[in-house]
Design an enzyme around this catalytic site. Structure first.
Site, PDB file in Angstrom:
ATOM      1  N   GLU A  39       0.818  -1.215   0.000  1.00 24.96           N
ATOM      2  CA  GLU A  39       0.000   0.000   0.000  1.00 24.96           C
ATOM      3  C   GLU A  39       0.858   1.275   0.000  1.00 24.96           C
ATOM      4  OE1 GLU A  39      -2.553   0.368   3.460  1.00 24.96           O
ATOM      5  OE2 GLU A  39      -3.816   1.834   2.427  1.00 24.96           O
ATOM      6  N   GLU A  95     -12.206   1.191   4.647  1.00 33.00           N
ATOM      7  CA  GLU A  95     -11.232   1.523   5.702  1.00 33.00           C
ATOM      8  C   GLU A  95     -11.400   3.021   5.938  1.00 33.00           C
ATOM      9  OE1 GLU A  95      -6.656   0.503   6.485  1.00 33.00           O
ATOM     10  OE2 GLU A  95      -7.005   2.299   5.287  1.00 33.00           O
TER      11      GLU A  95
HETATM   12  C1  LER Z   1      -3.620   1.235   6.174  1.00 35.00           C
HETATM   13  O1  LER Z   1      -4.395   0.583   5.228  1.00 35.00           O
HETATM   14  C2  LER Z   1      -3.582   2.686   5.933  1.00 35.00           C
HETATM   15  O2  LER Z   1      -4.195   3.182   5.033  1.00 35.00           O
HETATM   16  C3  LER Z   1      -2.772   3.516   6.795  1.00 35.00           C
HETATM   17  O3  LER Z   1      -3.141   4.858   6.661  1.00 35.00           O
HETATM   18  C4  LER Z   1      -2.790   3.127   8.240  1.00 35.00           C
HETATM   19  O4  LER Z   1      -1.728   3.802   8.832  1.00 35.00           O
HETATM   20 MN    MN Z   2      -5.455   2.007   3.692  1.00 35.01          MN
END
Ligand code: LER
Ligand code: MN
Length: 269
Positions: A153, A247
């Site tokens: 990510e 999320e």
């Molecule tokens: C985790 O998926 C994320 O997006 C981060 O910002 C968490 O620290």
């Molecule tokens: Mn994230």
């Protein structure tokens, strides 16, 4: 495309971008009732709850496991893959490998977000990116044993200085010939870093494997100023078949955040 919602069991992440924080026996049925296909788990580690307990909750409520986060390795144990200490880097990779195995047994990929760390001080950018590539190579191989990818990510500039944009993530995968690594397009991070979210999704194309479906302010889509329609068009165009996973901050309250997400996805997908 499948919908997912985040369930958090990490007290240190109580203020984080996760929707439900109650016991899993309560959050699984809530996720189902509101209309989600799957859940994304943010757990303190690989031994917090057994694979069989998660399997039975998932079966009981007709939900799948979309992905498992590894961020507790950072927020709970202070572990990063690019820590100057070799001992800590080894512990970080070990934690991630255990989370890959945990998720793998549930058919779910693990995500590398905050545990990628940051470069600086005694660690140069080149050094950090070399360690990151080495770790991703190993994580990709481990994940392959469970027939799942490993998810990397890119985060916004306030959370990492490694890779902030999706196409830089795609270039990194290609330049290092990383196998079985897919990118997580977190629309909140992208809102900060990308010039044009839809164009970046098209450019990163085949590398996009997971989406955190958040509005500009990290609230549920519909509660900020992102226009999801061109983003969804781009995802359809690249043949995206993964999750749109909420999320997001549980605001104004978790149930409303969850319902707004489903409402948005139903209206645009
Ligand atoms: C985790 O998926 C994320 O997006 C981060 O910002 C968490 O620290
Ligand atoms: Mn994230």
């Amino acid at each position: 495309m499948r919908t997912a919602i985040t369930l958090c069991q990490v007290p240190e992440a109580a203020a984080g971008p996760f929707v439900f924080h109650q016991p899993l026996t309560e959050s699984f049925p809530l996720a189902k009732e509101i209309g989600f296909d799957d859940v994304e788990l943010f757990l303190p580690g690989p031994n917090h709850v057994s694979v069989s307990e998660i399997k039975s909750l998932a079966d009981k409520h007709g939900l799948g496991i979309a992905a498992v986060g590894t961020g507790a390795g950072m927020v709970k144990h202070g572990l990063s893959l690019t820590d100057p200490s070799l001992e800590k880097r080894i512990a970080a990779l070990d934690f991630i490998e255990q989370m890959i195995a945990f998720g793998g047994q549930l058919g779910a990929p693990a995500i590398l977000g905050s545990m990628q760390g940051k470069w600086g001080g005694e660690v140069s950018k080149d050094q950090a990116l070399e360690w990151l590539a080495d770790a991703l190579r190993i994580a990709g191989k481990t994940a392959a044993k469970f027939n799942v990818p490993f998810i990397y990510e890119p985060l916004n500039r306030y959370e990492t200085n490694h890779i902030n944009r999706l196409t830089d993530g795609a270039d990194f995968i290609e330049a290092n010939s990383l196998d079985n690594i897919v990118l997580l397009a977190d629309l909140f991070h992208m809102n900060i870093e990308e010039t044009d979210l839809a164009a970046s999704l098209r450019a990163a194309g085949k590398h996009v494997g997971h989406v955190h479906y958040a509005d500009s302010n990290r609230r549920a889509m519909g509660l900020g100023h992102t226009n999801p329609a061109p983003i969804v068009d781009a995802l359809k165009e690249i043949g995206y078949q993964g999750h749109l996973s909420a999320e997001i901050l549980p605001l104004p309250d978790p149930i409303t955040a969850a319902k707004e997400t489903i409402k948005s996805i139903r209206s645009v997908w």
